[in-house]
Scaffold this active site. Structure first.
Site, PDB file in Angstrom:
ATOM      1  N   ALA A 114      80.701 107.353   5.441  1.00 65.01           N
ATOM      2  CA  ALA A 114      79.416 106.936   5.999  1.00 65.01           C
ATOM      3  C   ALA A 114      78.414 106.451   4.959  1.00 65.01           C
ATOM      4  CB  ALA A 114      78.805 108.097   6.786  1.00 65.01           C
ATOM      5  N   ASN A 183      81.318 115.647   4.581  1.00 65.45           N
ATOM      6  CA  ASN A 183      82.316 115.019   3.719  1.00 65.45           C
ATOM      7  C   ASN A 183      81.655 114.105   2.691  1.00 65.45           C
ATOM      8  OD1 ASN A 183      84.915 115.985   4.661  1.00 65.45           O
ATOM      9  ND2 ASN A 183      84.523 114.862   6.545  1.00 65.45           N
ATOM     10  N   HIS A 213      71.627 109.673   5.163  1.00 66.43           N
ATOM     11  CA  HIS A 213      72.146 110.144   3.878  1.00 66.43           C
ATOM     12  C   HIS A 213      71.366 109.439   2.778  1.00 66.43           C
ATOM     13  CE1 HIS A 213      75.608 112.042   5.814  1.00 66.43           C
ATOM     14  NE2 HIS A 213      75.862 110.896   6.416  1.00 66.43           N
TER      15      HIS A 213
END
Length: 262
Positions: A114, A183, A213
């Site tokens: 991602a 992850n 993120h």
């Protein structure tokens, strides 16, 4: 040469990847089979056992969670079959990471998942270590609830009206606690080559309708900042909708598609 692909996992990631492969979306890659511990019903390729998949495939794509990496990855590589890992959080087990990176004759690959910028961080390693690396992951509270949480923490999550820090630690600690949600932390650590150098914050925010993120890194040779905000996958909000497309991009690179940014 066409890569014969076995897909492990028929969930939110696997269904998108498998459907795209079956439609010929990745030149040089053919979906041969699907492996899952549940009956998957109608699918674009036969459901086979793990051992049958190793006999028929030269590339296994893991889209089933960290447990599969821990239990199956070494066997896959030892059979001479290549492996593309989506659940990079399993590599916070340093012994496992060393074994996989030293295993063979199959080759192991990791998808970026991602986030972006990992290729640049990996390149920067050639200049020397980064001295300050931080990752902040922000998600909806419900996607971060875990069995180990006590009632007080669960109550804070469920009653939150703004951002709440759920955990902070290193990339060695955090993915173990959030196996389906962090992850990214392990991926950043793989890129810079040091689990303990990555400081991680996990934040719950009831307004985080897009998963965020933020990667910040700095060293004597430069500073770097990458921020993404993704829609969560509708069928599995713990993962971002973009992840299966990152897997497909990685498959394209492995299969030798031209025009790829490597």
């Amino acid at each position: 040469m066409t890569r014969k692909v076995g897909l492990v996992g028929w969930g939110a990631i696997g269904r998108v990847v498998g459907g795209a492969l079956a439609e010929g979306a990745v030149d040089g890659a053919e979906l041969v089979c699907i492996v899952d511990n549940r009956a998957i019903g109608k699918a674009p390729a036969p459901q086979l056992t793990f051992e049958e998949a190793l006999e028929r495939c030269d590339l296994i794509v893991e889209a089933a969670g960290q447990g599969v990496v821990r239990e199956r990855a070494e066997r896959i590589l030892a059979s001479g079959t290549d492996l593309l890992i989506a659940s990079t959080g399993a590599l916070t087990d340093e012994d496992l990471a060393k074994r996989l990176l030293g295993a063979g004759p199959g080759r192991v690959y990791f998808t970026s998942g991602a986030v972006g910028g990992l290729d640049l961080l990996q390149a920067v390693r050639g200049l020397g270590p980064l001295t300050d690396v931080r990752l902040t992951t922000t998600k909806l509270p419900a996607t971060l609830e875990q069995p180990w949480m006590d009632e007080a923490l669960l109550a804070r999550l469920r009653s939150a009206t703004g951002p709440v820090e759920v955990m902070s630690g290193t990339a060695r600690d955090v993915p173990v606690k959030f196996p389906k949600s962090t992850n990214v932390a392990a991926s950043v650590a793989l890129a810079i080559g040091d689990l303990d150098a990555v400081r991680v914050r996990v934040v719950a925010d009831p307004e985080a309708h897009r998963t965020r993120h933020l990667i910040e890194a700095a060293g004597p040779h430069g500073s770097y900042r990458f921020e993404v905000a993704h829609r969560p996958d509708p069928s599995n909000p713990a993962t971002s909708q973009v992840v299966p497309y990152a897997v497909l991009r990685s498959l394209g690179a492995i299969a030798g598609r031209t025009g790829q940014i490597l």
